[in-house]
Design a protein around this motif. Sequence first.
Motif, short mmCIF file in Angstrom:
data_model
loop_
_atom_site.label_atom_id
_atom_site.label_comp_id
_atom_site.label_asym_id
_atom_site.label_seq_id
_atom_site.Cartn_x
_atom_site.Cartn_y
_atom_site.Cartn_z
N HIS A 23 9.32 1.82 6.16
CA HIS A 23 9.68 0.60 5.43
C HIS A 23 8.65 -0.50 5.65
O HIS A 23 8.32 -1.25 4.73
N VAL A 24 8.15 -0.59 6.89
CA VAL A 24 7.12 -1.60 7.17
C VAL A 24 5.85 -1.29 6.40
O VAL A 24 5.23 -2.17 5.80
N GLY A 25 5.45 -0.02 6.39
CA GLY A 25 4.26 0.36 5.63
C GLY A 25 4.39 0.06 4.16
O GLY A 25 3.45 -0.42 3.52
N GLU A 40 -3.95 2.46 0.46
CA GLU A 40 -3.15 3.66 0.35
C GLU A 40 -2.31 3.84 1.61
O GLU A 40 -2.74 3.47 2.71
N LEU A 41 -1.12 4.40 1.45
CA LEU A 41 -0.24 4.65 2.57
C LEU A 41 -0.55 6.03 3.15
O LEU A 41 -0.59 7.03 2.43
N VAL A 42 -0.79 6.08 4.45
CA VAL A 42 -1.02 7.34 5.16
C VAL A 42 0.07 7.45 6.24
O VAL A 42 0.08 6.69 7.20
N ASP A 43 0.97 8.38 6.06
CA ASP A 43 2.14 8.53 6.93
C ASP A 43 1.91 9.71 7.87
O ASP A 43 1.80 10.85 7.42
N LEU A 44 1.84 9.44 9.18
CA LEU A 44 1.58 10.52 10.14
C LEU A 44 2.71 11.55 10.14
O LEU A 44 2.48 12.70 10.52
#
Length: 336
Positions: A23-25, A40-44
Amino acid sequence: MENLMMKIAIVVSSTRPTRKGRHVGEWVLENVSRPDAHFELVDLAEIDLPLLSEPKPAVFGPPYEQERTRAWSETVAGYDGFIFVVPEYNHSIPAPLKNALDHLYVEWHDKAAAFVSYGVDNGVRAVEHLRGILSELGIAHVGPSVGLSLSDFSDGVVSANERKAAALDAMLDKLIAWCGALAPLRVSSDDNQDRPRLGCSDLDSAQAATESIIAELQDGIDQGNADIYNRHFALDVMWGNPNGGTLLGYEELHAIHGQLLSANVAGPSRYEIVAARKVAVDVVVAHVRRAAIDASGVALEPAAAGVFSEMALYVLVRRRGQWWLAAGQNTPIASI
């Protein structure tokens, strides 16, 4: 370097199922819009790296033995800077973030980073710990940061006030400036950086990228729908038609494809990948056959009356995590 478009990753570092990090990202992504930067969002959690198990230390750099390390290397290498979205776990950073950082070394060098932290104490101690790690990796970290407390969330979603949004804006100013300032070091750090290694061994990635594009082309032809056919054509696509003409740009090409598909000019056909080669981190060149078929799906001889088959040379470029068709050259064939 003022006119360069900086590519910046918003790295979500927590992978816990009930995390607030995603949510923060997304809040960061929704509140960043700059003419000189692309985010761009990069989600680990989606990257899903295993615990570090490469046989060689990361300091020795590529080539890597494990596919997921190679993919992570390509991802990180494609960015000029990073916004790390980080919670505070026991006065430090989440283990998945440390693991992701330790997987690589040279890919981080001469880039800039900023921080959006969250937690009981705004996550400030995690950021202080992270700064020391990034210094060792050659990442310049800017001073301004954004810290979110529990009061900045409502039903698990960020509801930060205008003051936090203003802090995010000030942080971005500094981050983008530093990304640009470090750009000459990234360009000059390797005399051969602009000379790509052609025909790299990542054939699976090249095949998958081409398959995703031709699946849309096939679906568009089957439905006679240009919106589907052209879904991932780049805005500045270059298209060479079988008659020797060149079309520049999506709008003109989309209109023509709409007319051709609605009239079913080409007839039923089947796309086949002849060869696909990844020639750089985010570039694939593919040779594709479009064979005319009959009602039962059997390929027709090109010499038959009214039959049109062709070969196409496609250039695919990855942006925003998606492969886009940047150029195509279509040529009629006399035999299959």
